[in-house]
Design a protein around this motif. Structure first.
Motif, mmCIF file in Angstrom:
data_model
loop_
_atom_site.group_PDB
_atom_site.id
_atom_site.type_symbol
_atom_site.label_atom_id
_atom_site.label_comp_id
_atom_site.label_asym_id
_atom_site.label_seq_id
_atom_site.Cartn_x
_atom_site.Cartn_y
_atom_site.Cartn_z
ATOM 1 N N UNK A 4 0.833 -1.193 0.000
ATOM 2 C CA UNK A 4 0.000 0.000 0.000
ATOM 3 C C UNK A 4 0.871 1.246 0.000
ATOM 4 N N UNK A 5 0.522 2.160 -0.862
ATOM 5 C CA UNK A 5 1.237 3.433 -0.951
ATOM 6 C C UNK A 5 0.469 4.523 -0.209
ATOM 7 N N UNK A 6 -0.854 4.472 -0.304
ATOM 8 C CA UNK A 6 -1.710 5.483 0.309
ATOM 9 C C UNK A 6 -2.514 4.838 1.434
ATOM 10 N N UNK A 7 -2.467 5.440 2.604
ATOM 11 C CA UNK A 7 -3.243 4.988 3.754
ATOM 12 C C UNK A 7 -4.087 6.178 4.230
ATOM 13 N N UNK A 8 -5.392 6.109 4.057
ATOM 14 C CA UNK A 8 -6.275 7.208 4.442
ATOM 15 C C UNK A 8 -7.420 6.673 5.293
ATOM 16 N N UNK A 13 -10.485 10.469 -3.111
ATOM 17 C CA UNK A 13 -10.874 10.894 -4.452
ATOM 18 C C UNK A 13 -9.735 10.534 -5.391
ATOM 19 N N UNK A 14 -10.021 9.683 -6.363
ATOM 20 C CA UNK A 14 -9.005 9.198 -7.303
ATOM 21 C C UNK A 14 -9.270 9.835 -8.660
ATOM 22 N N UNK A 31 -16.598 14.842 0.019
ATOM 23 C CA UNK A 31 -16.972 13.549 0.590
ATOM 24 C C UNK A 31 -15.771 12.670 0.894
ATOM 25 N N UNK A 32 -14.719 12.800 0.074
ATOM 26 C CA UNK A 32 -13.518 11.960 0.168
ATOM 27 C C UNK A 32 -12.305 12.866 0.015
ATOM 28 N N UNK A 33 -11.829 13.473 1.104
ATOM 29 C CA UNK A 33 -10.880 14.591 0.995
ATOM 30 C C UNK A 33 -9.439 14.225 0.671
ATOM 31 N N UNK A 34 -9.091 12.942 0.649
ATOM 32 C CA UNK A 34 -7.712 12.545 0.317
ATOM 33 C C UNK A 34 -7.619 12.374 -1.200
ATOM 34 N N UNK A 88 -3.695 1.921 -8.988
ATOM 35 C CA UNK A 88 -4.066 2.771 -7.859
ATOM 36 C C UNK A 88 -4.951 2.017 -6.864
ATOM 37 N N UNK A 89 -5.997 1.355 -7.359
ATOM 38 C CA UNK A 89 -6.897 0.646 -6.455
ATOM 39 C C UNK A 89 -6.163 -0.408 -5.641
ATOM 40 N N UNK A 90 -5.174 -1.050 -6.244
ATOM 41 C CA UNK A 90 -4.406 -2.084 -5.550
ATOM 42 C C UNK A 90 -3.514 -1.505 -4.454
ATOM 43 N N UNK A 91 -3.226 -0.217 -4.513
ATOM 44 C CA UNK A 91 -2.250 0.379 -3.601
ATOM 45 C C UNK A 91 -2.831 1.447 -2.691
ATOM 46 N N UNK A 92 -4.151 1.546 -2.664
ATOM 47 C CA UNK A 92 -4.835 2.487 -1.775
ATOM 48 C C UNK A 92 -5.524 1.704 -0.658
ATOM 49 N N UNK A 93 -5.286 2.127 0.558
ATOM 50 C CA UNK A 93 -6.017 1.590 1.711
ATOM 51 C C UNK A 93 -6.905 2.702 2.260
ATOM 52 N N UNK A 94 -8.205 2.559 2.070
ATOM 53 C CA UNK A 94 -9.155 3.591 2.473
ATOM 54 C C UNK A 94 -10.538 2.969 2.576
ATOM 55 N N UNK A 95 -11.448 3.602 3.318
ATOM 56 C CA UNK A 95 -12.798 3.039 3.443
ATOM 57 C C UNK A 95 -13.541 2.959 2.115
ATOM 58 N N UNK A 96 -13.308 3.930 1.227
ATOM 59 C CA UNK A 96 -13.953 3.921 -0.076
ATOM 60 C C UNK A 96 -13.206 4.873 -1.010
#
Length: 218
Positions: A4-8, A13-14, A31-34, A88-96
């Protein structure tokens, strides 16, 4: 498992490199500030005055100027077996994730993004020009007004049951090569129980109904 690269702790918002409206980005960020960008989406972000937390991709479309400006926030994923959206989806850890800029230019890119969307285990809602699109969970309830357009598009064999649709889904065998469920319409609140991989598409104005139906903050 991908690193994971991003932890939010909030939603992400992608932003992709496709067509996107500034007002849509502003709505998504509320709604998704990161903010994370996929490759050339980094240029979109900077041009609209936004500072992305990270840029992830194979970097075949991110400008040299953006690379220099963003520095260590740019993450090069060299493999060519997946799209930048999937990387990106594979490397993002976030609720949504709220995804913008992945439709509207090249049709092959749009189709690839739809495939990535239905494959992903993440909770993702994609903005298109006139729709919001998401993978249909096994059960969903949507608070929709009568005549709201509801489209179901299968990505394999799909069976479903429904309440609140003008054309019920019960007893129909859906497959992408034979039978799809586009341009149905609600008669009021809708409930769908589904087996198999499919995307649901609602009018863009129904973003909040989609989020609430998925159990996300809307």
């Amino acid at each position: 498992m991908f690193k994971r690269i991003v932890h939010c702790s909030s939603g992400v918002t992608l932003l992709g490199a496709g067509e996107v409206r500034a007002a849509d980005i502003d709505e998504a960020l509320a709604l998704a500030p990161c903010l994370v960008a996929a490759d050339g989406g980094g240029d979109h972000a900077l041009a609209l005055g936004h500072d992305p937390h990270a840029v992830i991709g194979d970097l075949d479309s991110l400008s040299a100027q953006a690379r220099e400006q963003l520095g260590s926030r740019v993450h090069h994923i060299a493999e060519q077996d997946s799209t930048d959206f999937a990387k990106c989806l594979q490397r993002i850890e976030a609720p949504f994730v709220l995804a913008l800029g992945f439709t509207g230019l090249r049709l092959d890119h749009t189709l690839a993004a739809m495939t990535d969307l239905v494959r992903s285990d993440a909770r993702v809602v994609m903005f298109a020009d006139q729709e919001v699109i998401f993978r249909c969970p096994p059960e969903i309830a949507l608070d929709l007004a009568p005549e709201t357009r509801v489209s179901l598009y299968p990505f394999g064999p799909v069976t479903a049951r429904s309440e609140g649709l003008h054309w019920p889904l019960d007893g129909i065998a859906f497959t992408p090569a034979e039978r799809v469920g586009t341009s149905n319409r609600a008669t009021g609140p809708v409930r769908i129980a589904l087996e198999g991989p499919a995307l649901l598409m609602l009018p863009r104005s129904e973003l909040h109904a989609a989020l609430l139906g998925l159990g996300l903050p809307g």
